[in-house]
Scaffold this motif. Sequence first.
Motif, PDB file in Angstrom:
ATOM      1  N   SER A 161       0.785  -1.090  -0.009  1.00  0.00           N
ATOM      2  CA  SER A 161       0.006   0.064   0.009  1.00  0.00           C
ATOM      3  C   SER A 161       0.796   1.360   0.029  1.00  0.00           C
ATOM      4  CB  SER A 161      -1.064   0.142   1.427  1.00  0.00           C
ATOM      5  OG  SER A 161      -0.115   0.143   2.327  1.00  0.00           O
ATOM      6  N   CYS A 162       0.653   2.294  -0.807  1.00  0.00           N
ATOM      7  CA  CYS A 162       1.039   3.754  -0.694  1.00  0.00           C
ATOM      8  C   CYS A 162       0.809   4.276   0.516  1.00  0.00           C
ATOM      9  CB  CYS A 162       0.658   4.322  -2.100  1.00  0.00           C
ATOM     10  SG  CYS A 162       1.398   5.901  -2.322  1.00  0.00           S
ATOM     11  N   LYS A 163       1.895   4.723   1.320  1.00  0.00           N
ATOM     12  CA  LYS A 163       1.400   5.342   2.729  1.00  0.00           C
ATOM     13  C   LYS A 163       1.313   6.851   2.188  1.00  0.00           C
ATOM     14  CE  LYS A 163       4.093   2.352   5.603  1.00  0.00           C
ATOM     15  NZ  LYS A 163       5.149   2.016   6.478  1.00  0.00           N
ATOM     16  N   ASP A 169       5.570  12.985  -0.759  1.00  0.00           N
ATOM     17  CA  ASP A 169       6.818  13.497  -1.408  1.00  0.00           C
ATOM     18  C   ASP A 169       7.033  12.858  -2.772  1.00  0.00           C
ATOM     19  OD1 ASP A 169       9.597  14.079  -0.833  1.00  0.00           O
ATOM     20  OD2 ASP A 169      10.084  11.746  -1.093  1.00  0.00           O
ATOM     21  N   PHE A 170       6.034  12.101  -3.407  1.00  0.00           N
ATOM     22  CA  PHE A 170       6.174  11.524  -4.745  1.00  0.00           C
ATOM     23  C   PHE A 170       6.269  12.379  -5.739  1.00  0.00           C
ATOM     24  CE2 PHE A 170       5.341   8.875  -8.474  1.00  0.00           C
ATOM     25  CZ  PHE A 170       5.949   7.801  -8.168  1.00  0.00           C
ATOM     26  N   MET A 243       5.885   0.056 -11.575  1.00  0.00           N
ATOM     27  CA  MET A 243       4.935  -0.519 -10.884  1.00  0.00           C
ATOM     28  C   MET A 243       5.817  -1.386  -9.749  1.00  0.00           C
ATOM     29  SD  MET A 243       1.878   0.319 -10.734  1.00  0.00           S
ATOM     30  CE  MET A 243       1.337  -1.021  -9.896  1.00  0.00           C
ATOM     31  N   ALA A 244       6.802  -2.201 -10.159  1.00  0.00           N
ATOM     32  CA  ALA A 244       7.530  -3.106  -9.017  1.00  0.00           C
ATOM     33  C   ALA A 244       8.404  -2.360  -8.440  1.00  0.00           C
ATOM     34  CB  ALA A 244       8.372  -4.125  -9.855  1.00  0.00           C
ATOM     35  N   LEU A 245       8.768  -0.920  -8.601  1.00  0.00           N
ATOM     36  CA  LEU A 245       9.590  -0.228  -7.848  1.00  0.00           C
ATOM     37  C   LEU A 245       8.891   0.748  -7.007  1.00  0.00           C
ATOM     38  CD1 LEU A 245      12.565   0.163 -10.496  1.00  0.00           C
ATOM     39  CD2 LEU A 245      12.426  -1.419  -8.530  1.00  0.00           C
ATOM     40  N   ALA A 250       0.984   4.134  -9.286  1.00  0.00           N
ATOM     41  CA  ALA A 250      -0.612   4.137  -9.773  1.00  0.00           C
ATOM     42  C   ALA A 250      -1.564   5.220  -9.066  1.00  0.00           C
ATOM     43  CB  ALA A 250      -1.258   2.688  -9.587  1.00  0.00           C
ATOM     44  N   PRO A 251      -1.319   5.352  -7.651  1.00  0.00           N
ATOM     45  CA  PRO A 251      -2.477   6.323  -7.082  1.00  0.00           C
ATOM     46  C   PRO A 251      -1.913   7.597  -7.415  1.00  0.00           C
ATOM     47  CG  PRO A 251      -1.161   5.301  -5.470  1.00  0.00           C
ATOM     48  CD  PRO A 251      -0.857   4.600  -6.818  1.00  0.00           C
ATOM     49  N   PHE A 252      -0.607   8.036  -7.692  1.00  0.00           N
ATOM     50  CA  PHE A 252      -0.094   9.365  -8.282  1.00  0.00           C
ATOM     51  C   PHE A 252      -0.722   9.641  -9.552  1.00  0.00           C
ATOM     52  CE2 PHE A 252       2.830  11.544 -10.789  1.00  0.00           C
ATOM     53  CZ  PHE A 252       2.891  12.865 -10.195  1.00  0.00           C
ATOM     54  N   LEU A 253      -0.544   8.819 -10.489  1.00  0.00           N
ATOM     55  CA  LEU A 253      -1.058   9.101 -11.646  1.00  0.00           C
ATOM     56  C   LEU A 253      -2.501   9.137 -11.837  1.00  0.00           C
ATOM     57  CD1 LEU A 253       1.291   6.590 -13.866  1.00  0.00           C
ATOM     58  CD2 LEU A 253       1.245   9.045 -13.778  1.00  0.00           C
ATOM     59  N   ASN A 254      -3.244   8.601 -11.084  1.00  0.00           N
ATOM     60  CA  ASN A 254      -4.862   8.338 -10.905  1.00  0.00           C
ATOM     61  C   ASN A 254      -5.064   9.880 -10.440  1.00  0.00           C
ATOM     62  OD1 ASN A 254      -5.109   5.956 -11.908  1.00  0.00           O
ATOM     63  ND2 ASN A 254      -5.378   5.135  -9.692  1.00  0.00           N
ATOM     64  N   ASN A 255      -4.481  10.298  -9.615  1.00  0.00           N
ATOM     65  CA  ASN A 255      -4.594  11.619  -8.903  1.00  0.00           C
ATOM     66  C   ASN A 255      -4.275  12.829  -9.895  1.00  0.00           C
ATOM     67  OD1 ASN A 255      -5.346  10.637  -6.486  1.00  0.00           O
ATOM     68  ND2 ASN A 255      -3.366  11.211  -5.614  1.00  0.00           N
ATOM     69  N   CYS A 256      -3.483  12.495 -10.934  1.00  0.00           N
ATOM     70  CA  CYS A 256      -3.141  13.471 -11.941  1.00  0.00           C
ATOM     71  C   CYS A 256      -4.511  13.980 -12.701  1.00  0.00           C
ATOM     72  CB  CYS A 256      -2.101  13.124 -12.930  1.00  0.00           C
ATOM     73  SG  CYS A 256      -0.501  12.984 -11.884  1.00  0.00           S
ATOM     74  N   ASP A 257      -5.376  12.614 -12.998  1.00  0.00           N
ATOM     75  CA  ASP A 257      -6.526  13.118 -13.742  1.00  0.00           C
ATOM     76  C   ASP A 257      -7.534  13.588 -12.872  1.00  0.00           C
ATOM     77  OD1 ASP A 257      -8.385  13.092 -15.609  1.00  0.00           O
ATOM     78  OD2 ASP A 257      -8.859  10.827 -15.438  1.00  0.00           O
ATOM     79  N   ALA A 258      -7.530  15.019 -12.560  1.00  0.00           N
ATOM     80  CA  ALA A 258      -8.448  15.469 -11.412  1.00  0.00           C
ATOM     81  C   ALA A 258      -9.759  15.553 -11.710  1.00  0.00           C
ATOM     82  CB  ALA A 258      -7.877  17.098 -11.470  1.00  0.00           C
ATOM     83  N   ASP A 259     -10.176  15.519 -13.150  1.00  0.00           N
ATOM     84  CA  ASP A 259     -11.693  15.429 -13.332  1.00  0.00           C
ATOM     85  C   ASP A 259     -12.045  14.214 -13.738  1.00  0.00           C
ATOM     86  OD1 ASP A 259     -10.259  15.313 -15.855  1.00  0.00           O
ATOM     87  OD2 ASP A 259     -11.237  17.034 -16.742  1.00  0.00           O
ATOM     88  N   ASN A 260     -11.234  13.052 -13.777  1.00  0.00           N
ATOM     89  CA  ASN A 260     -11.587  11.733 -13.998  1.00  0.00           C
ATOM     90  C   ASN A 260     -12.219  11.532 -15.203  1.00  0.00           C
ATOM     91  OD1 ASN A 260     -11.591   9.217 -12.752  1.00  0.00           O
ATOM     92  ND2 ASN A 260     -13.578   9.190 -12.456  1.00  0.00           N
ATOM     93  N   ASP A 261     -11.734  12.074 -16.163  1.00  0.00           N
ATOM     94  CA  ASP A 261     -12.126  12.016 -17.651  1.00  0.00           C
ATOM     95  C   ASP A 261     -11.344  11.082 -18.427  1.00  0.00           C
ATOM     96  OD1 ASP A 261     -10.071  13.731 -18.043  1.00  0.00           O
ATOM     97  OD2 ASP A 261     -11.071  15.016 -19.340  1.00  0.00           O
TER      98      ASP A 261
END
Length: 294
Positions: A161-163, A169-170, A243-245, A250-261
Amino acid sequence: MRSLLQLMMIIGLIGSILITEGYAERRRNKQRRRTTTTEVAYEKDMNILGDEELNDEAAASSSEENDSVLRMDPCMDKHCGAGKICKTNGAGNAGCVCIDNCNEESDPRRKVCTNHNVTFGSDCEVYQARCFCDSGDSRCRSPEFQHVHIEYYGECRQMPSCKEEDLIDFPRRMRDWLFNIMRDLADRHELPSHYLKMQREAETNMTLRWTNSAIWKWCDLDGHPHDRTVSRHELFPIRAPLMALEHCIAPFLNNCDADNDHKITLKEWGKCLQLDEDDLDDKCDELAEAANAQ
């Protein structure tokens, strides 16, 4: 005495005749050789000209055949995205349709894990599943697969899990990673020349160090179609190898899509990397023109 003199005159006359005949024969032989040589050379030249004409005719015929193929196959100039192939309809018009069958992969390393934590046999199957759902095909497995994409290669596994402190800091770590990748590519002479100027500027200016590398990667990811946005699918070259490192990628890139389009604009990309919006300049069109001019 008179008989001897007459005999000598006759012998001299015969010798003169023989010499004259020999000289004439040599001239005739020489003339024949010259004529034969000329004929051989002429015949050789004609053969060369004939071969050249045949080659020209063959090249012209090949060119005509290629042109004919291009005219006969409308799919030659048709670009279809992943999971699709070009087919012509009854009217001869080209169109992109979903791949009917993917090759069965026996190598377990060809398996991929998707954003829905579902393992597919290959990347082809993922693109096919997305195409089925995106086109309204009855073979669509689930509506959620309309935006399915590959997270990483291999079977799905339990990821750490991503703390929250790691995610905070990512952006800084991501900026460093992008700049280092850009610099390494330049050092290995693998960075396209139209990006080299940006890389050189980034070496001497701390502000440009982050913004130029961010713009470079965003433009680089915006593939086909070049629509000035980066889709979740186009993020694969960043997501999959990290992903392995980096379990926070994944959560960082998901957050980049702020409007979820399912698309990331340059503004969203810069905000995600904690860059000042005023420092970001959309240079993708300019860079694309420079690339085409090379």
